[in-house]
Enzyme design. Structure first.
Site, PDB file in Angstrom:
ATOM      1  N   ASN A   1      -7.259  -1.090  14.164  1.00  0.00           N
ATOM      2  CA  ASN A   1      -8.709  -1.101  13.898  1.00  0.00           C
ATOM      3  C   ASN A   1      -9.111  -2.303  13.035  1.00  0.00           C
ATOM      4  OD1 ASN A   1      -7.741  -0.433  11.385  1.00  0.00           O
ATOM      5  ND2 ASN A   1      -8.859   1.495  11.179  1.00  0.00           N
TER       6      ASN A   1
ATOM      7  N   GLU B   1      -9.781  -0.390   5.312  1.00  0.00           N
ATOM      8  CA  GLU B   1     -10.306   0.047   6.597  1.00  0.00           C
ATOM      9  C   GLU B   1     -11.610  -0.685   6.922  1.00  0.00           C
ATOM     10  OE1 GLU B   1      -8.284   1.685   8.252  1.00  0.00           O
ATOM     11  OE2 GLU B   1      -7.886   3.731   7.585  1.00  0.00           O
TER      12      GLU B   1
ATOM     13  N   HIS C   1      -7.651  -3.237  10.170  1.00  0.00           N
ATOM     14  CA  HIS C   1      -7.427  -3.128   8.726  1.00  0.00           C
ATOM     15  C   HIS C   1      -6.254  -4.000   8.272  1.00  0.00           C
ATOM     16  CE1 HIS C   1      -4.618   0.697   9.040  1.00  0.00           C
ATOM     17  NE2 HIS C   1      -3.926  -0.406   9.191  1.00  0.00           N
TER      18      HIS C   1
ATOM     19  N   ASP D   1       0.853  -1.200   0.000  1.00  0.00           N
ATOM     20  CA  ASP D   1       0.000   0.000   0.000  1.00  0.00           C
ATOM     21  C   ASP D   1       0.884   1.244   0.000  1.00  0.00           C
ATOM     22  OD1 ASP D   1       0.983  -0.276   2.574  1.00  0.00           O
ATOM     23  OD2 ASP D   1      -0.961  -0.430   3.543  1.00  0.00           O
TER      24      ASP D   1
HETATM   25  P1  PGA Z   1       2.035  -1.071  12.534  1.00  0.00           P
HETATM   26  O1  PGA Z   1       0.862  -0.873  11.507  1.00  0.00           O
HETATM   27  O2  PGA Z   1       2.833  -2.238  12.060  1.00  0.00           O
HETATM   28  O3  PGA Z   1       2.812   0.225  12.467  1.00  0.00           O
HETATM   29  O4  PGA Z   1       1.395  -1.312  13.876  1.00  0.00           O
HETATM   30  C1  PGA Z   1       0.144  -1.984  11.065  1.00  0.00           C
HETATM   31  C2  PGA Z   1      -0.990  -1.512  10.225  1.00  0.00           C
HETATM   32  O5  PGA Z   1      -1.578  -0.462  10.521  1.00  0.00           O
HETATM   33  O6  PGA Z   1      -1.315  -2.198   9.251  1.00  0.00           O
END
Ligand code: PGA
Length: 235
Positions: free
Chosen positions: A131, A138, A133, A64
């Site tokens: 959350n 999302e 995702h 992404d």
């Molecule tokens: P993080 O993010 O590895 O920085 O916790 C994971 C994500 O939001 O997909």
């Protein structure tokens, strides 16, 4: 359920995941590999590089990207560069990433989806958003959503602020659950006590758009590589 859970001591998580990734790539020249960025994979990427892992025979797809200007430190391509590529002696065989300077971001997503779908993905690594995702899919995303431009949730924007820079993204470009779930194999990377609750919901809550990661439970080959801090507690 086709999800395998592997619980690792926090001090060994990075080395174990990094070594396993190196072994997998070495065993399959030309592997089509999708990689995430963010905080979670950093110890694994460091161990991968320190252990002599190579991407020269791999075709790498970035999962992404934030809609931020080129060179912004919170961009996923910058994080991949800092956390992995700069630590390697040689460049990946091929590296694909979103071009957010393209005239139309919708067209760019269609281009990227076409690249991914032209040969599929052999192995996709994913972080787990607080959350629920995956990539930037999302809450509200469905299993059939394609690669697309998305508006980011406030929680995701706040988290992205921690990746660096003075400005935050409002939207992003992401492989959809459609392309992610079409990957032949998936590793979900989860570390830290702050991820325990959402991992529990991912594995044991209802499958649906409220927790996009829950759709992984319909995939035939998912391994959750989790440290003890994030692991579901026995009842
Ligand atoms: P993080 O993010 O590895 O920085 O916790 C994971 C994500 O939001 O997909």
């Amino acid at each position: 359920m086709s999800v395998r859970l592997e619980v690792l001591p926090p001090g060994e998580w990075g080395e174990t995941v990094g070594a396993r990734l190196a072994g997998r790539i070495a065993a399959r020249p030309g592997i089509r590999l999708c990689l995430p960025t963010g905080n979670t994979p950093v110890p694994a990427y460091a161990a991968f590089a320190a252990g002599g892992g190579r991407l020269a025979d791999a075709e790498v797809f970035l999962l992404d990207e934030f809609d931020l200007p080129a060179g912004h430190p919170a961009r996923c391509d910058q994080m991949l560069q800092r956390d992995l590529l700069d630590r390697l002696g040689e460049a990946p065989g091929r590296l694909h990433r979103f071009d957010t300077a393209a005239g139309s971001l919708d067209d760019e997503c269609a281009r990227y989806a076409g690249l991914v779908e032209s040969g599929g993905l052999d192995l996709t690594l994913l972080g787990l958003g607080a959350n629920g995702h995956l990539g930037l899919n999302e809450p509200g995303s469905t299993a059939d959503d394609p690669c697309r431009v998305v508006a980011l949730e406030p929680e995701t924007v706040a988290h992205a602020a921690g990746y660096g820079g003075d400005t935050v993204p409002e939207r992003g470009l992401t492989l959809g659950l459609r392309e992610i779930l079409a990957s032949r194999e998936i590793w979900l990377l989860v570390t830290g006590p702050h991820k325990a609750g959402i991992l529990q919901r991912t594995l044991h809550g209802p499958v649906g758009p409220e927790v996009p990661a829950s759709f992984l439970r319909g995939h035939p080959d998912v391994t959750v590589l989790v440290d003890e801090d994030a692991a579901p507690r026995p009842d």
